[in-house]
Scaffold this motif. Structure first.
Motif, PDB file in Angstrom:
ATOM      1  N   ILE A 116       0.723  -1.189  -0.027  1.00 48.41           N
ATOM      2  CA  ILE A 116       0.021  -0.001  -0.004  1.00 48.41           C
ATOM      3  C   ILE A 116       0.936   1.320  -0.028  1.00 48.41           C
ATOM      4  CG2 ILE A 116      -1.701   1.447   1.337  1.00 48.41           C
ATOM      5  CD1 ILE A 116      -3.076  -1.261   2.054  1.00 48.41           C
ATOM      6  N   ARG A 117       2.027   1.021   0.612  1.00 49.30           N
ATOM      7  CA  ARG A 117       2.903   2.245   0.797  1.00 49.30           C
ATOM      8  C   ARG A 117       3.439   2.688  -0.676  1.00 49.30           C
ATOM      9  NH1 ARG A 117       5.729   1.113   6.909  1.00 49.30           N
ATOM     10  NH2 ARG A 117       4.292   2.291   7.937  1.00 49.30           N
ATOM     11  N   ASP A 120       0.443   8.090  -1.739  1.00 48.00           N
ATOM     12  CA  ASP A 120       1.474   8.883  -1.271  1.00 48.00           C
ATOM     13  C   ASP A 120       0.890   9.698  -0.064  1.00 48.00           C
ATOM     14  OD1 ASP A 120       3.975  10.293  -1.402  1.00 48.00           O
ATOM     15  OD2 ASP A 120       3.107  12.040  -2.523  1.00 48.00           O
ATOM     16  N   ILE A 121       0.212   8.882   0.641  1.00 46.90           N
ATOM     17  CA  ILE A 121      -0.209   9.636   1.975  1.00 46.90           C
ATOM     18  C   ILE A 121       0.185   8.442   3.130  1.00 46.90           C
ATOM     19  CG2 ILE A 121      -2.167  10.837   1.375  1.00 46.90           C
ATOM     20  CD1 ILE A 121      -3.923   8.403   1.969  1.00 46.90           C
ATOM     21  N   PRO A 171       9.741   2.047  -4.664  1.00 51.67           N
ATOM     22  CA  PRO A 171       9.303   3.296  -5.485  1.00 51.67           C
ATOM     23  C   PRO A 171       7.751   3.355  -5.265  1.00 51.67           C
ATOM     24  CG  PRO A 171       9.758   1.293  -6.824  1.00 51.67           C
ATOM     25  CD  PRO A 171      10.576   0.967  -5.217  1.00 51.67           C
ATOM     26  N   LEU A 172       7.567   4.632  -5.600  1.00 46.50           N
ATOM     27  CA  LEU A 172       6.198   4.794  -5.635  1.00 46.50           C
ATOM     28  C   LEU A 172       5.516   4.650  -6.847  1.00 46.50           C
ATOM     29  CD1 LEU A 172       3.971   6.331  -4.014  1.00 46.50           C
ATOM     30  CD2 LEU A 172       4.687   8.594  -4.921  1.00 46.50           C
ATOM     31  N   SER A 200       3.846  11.996  -6.802  1.00 49.52           N
ATOM     32  CA  SER A 200       5.089  12.960  -6.626  1.00 49.52           C
ATOM     33  C   SER A 200       5.868  12.513  -5.365  1.00 49.52           C
ATOM     34  CB  SER A 200       4.603  14.641  -6.583  1.00 49.52           C
ATOM     35  OG  SER A 200       4.045  14.928  -7.862  1.00 49.52           O
ATOM     36  N   PRO A 201       7.124  12.081  -5.569  1.00 51.94           N
ATOM     37  CA  PRO A 201       7.990  11.623  -4.420  1.00 51.94           C
ATOM     38  C   PRO A 201       8.215  12.778  -3.319  1.00 51.94           C
ATOM     39  CG  PRO A 201       9.182  11.590  -6.159  1.00 51.94           C
ATOM     40  CD  PRO A 201       8.091  12.008  -6.738  1.00 51.94           C
ATOM     41  N   CYS A 202       8.352  12.584  -2.270  1.00 47.26           N
ATOM     42  CA  CYS A 202       8.850  13.636  -1.081  1.00 47.26           C
ATOM     43  C   CYS A 202      10.350  13.720  -1.657  1.00 47.26           C
ATOM     44  CB  CYS A 202       8.897  12.880   0.138  1.00 47.26           C
ATOM     45  SG  CYS A 202       9.676  13.818   1.364  1.00 47.26           S
ATOM     46  N   LYS A 203      10.601  15.267  -1.693  1.00 41.44           N
ATOM     47  CA  LYS A 203      11.825  15.713  -2.365  1.00 41.44           C
ATOM     48  C   LYS A 203      13.076  15.424  -1.076  1.00 41.44           C
ATOM     49  CE  LYS A 203      10.231  19.550  -4.969  1.00 41.44           C
ATOM     50  NZ  LYS A 203       9.958  20.912  -5.080  1.00 41.44           N
TER      51      LYS A 203
END
Length: 272
Positions: free
Chosen positions: A102-103, A107-108, A260-261, A266-269
């Protein structure tokens, strides 16, 4: 902004009009709310969702292959939660079903009972012990502890003797569950446990709120012979709130290096 929306994704089936649905609506959800209200932020909004199909009754979750039949509903609930604007997902099963997949898909923040309570237990004491709902859960739980890198911080797992139905009844009258937990807990303490973790989303609120045994345990069962009993539900909602706060502040709240997402997010910078 402190206001948060957290979806609680569940594996137990709660079909409307059935006995299991009535139990969830009249007993389980109110108990969870009471437990979570003890620690959550006042303005955190909780929404509970249950699958409408799958395995019913707690006994089915003693077997991992049956458990997986319901686990995919947790995945779909989490994906839908992100689309609906929820800030976080809390999985209400100690086995952490579909947690890492799920992760990757959303992206929450996504948290679950097992991982959250075990990690926090390592801050409360050097070694913890888990009280499982069945000896059939021990094998899978041991692998989970190994996967989380917590083998050296765990004294092991012992199980209670009650059936699934008896454990569900503890949400109405917890006296037998408390006695059983104390007995098994003392065995874990003898093994070196400094923190006791109730390994179930039903067991933990039954101990924390002690329905039917309020006179003997006005604050719930919070320790056994001086050893703390983890508030598994409370631990996990606080973890969810913390992760949401970090994300909102622009801090790095998750790493995507090894997981990976999914495309389109959008990944966390700064965490790649």
């Amino acid at each position: 902004m402190d206001y948060m929306k957290v979806l609680l994704a569940n594996v137990a089936v709660a079909e409307e009009g059935t006995d299991s649905g009535q139990f969830v609506e009249k007993v389980l959800v109110p108990m969870w709310r009471r437990n979570l209200d003890l620690v959550k932020q006042q303005d955190t909004e909780l929404t509970f969702r249950f699958p409408r199909w799958g395995v019913t009754g707690l006994d089915g979750f003693f077997y991992s292959y049956i458990d997986m039949l319901n686990a995919k509903s947790v995945f779909h609930a989490a994906v839908q939660a992100e689309k609906e604007g929820f800030d976080a997902v809390m999985i209400t099963c100690f086995g952490d079903p579909m947690l890492w997949p799920i992760r990757q898909a959303v992206d929450i923040p996504v948290v679950s009972l097992g991982e959250s309570s075990m990690l926090l237990a390592t801050m409360m004491g050097y070694k913890f012990g888990v009280v499982a709902i069945s000896p059939y859960n021990r094998y899978e739980m041991e692998h989970t502890i190994e996967k989380y890198g917590l083998r050296e911080r765990s004294v092991g797992i012992r199980s209670t003797p009650e059936s699934g139905d008896e454990q569900a009844e503890a949400l109405i009258d917890a006296r037998r569950a408390i006695e059983s937990f104390q007995k098994v807990g003392r065995e874990l303490i003898a093994d070196g446990a400094e923190v006791l973790i109730p390994g179930c989303g039903l067991m933990s609120p039954a101990l924390r709120l002690a329905p039917g045994a309020e006179k003997e345990y006005p604050n719930g069962l919070i320790e056994v012979d001086g050893v703390p009993v983890a508030d598994v539900m409370g631990d996990t909602i606080k973890m969810a709130e913390t992760m949401v706060s970090l994300k909102r502040a622009g801090s790095c709240w998750i790493s995507r290096k090894g997981g990976p997402l999914c495309p389109g997010h959008s990944p966390c910078k700064g965490v790649w």
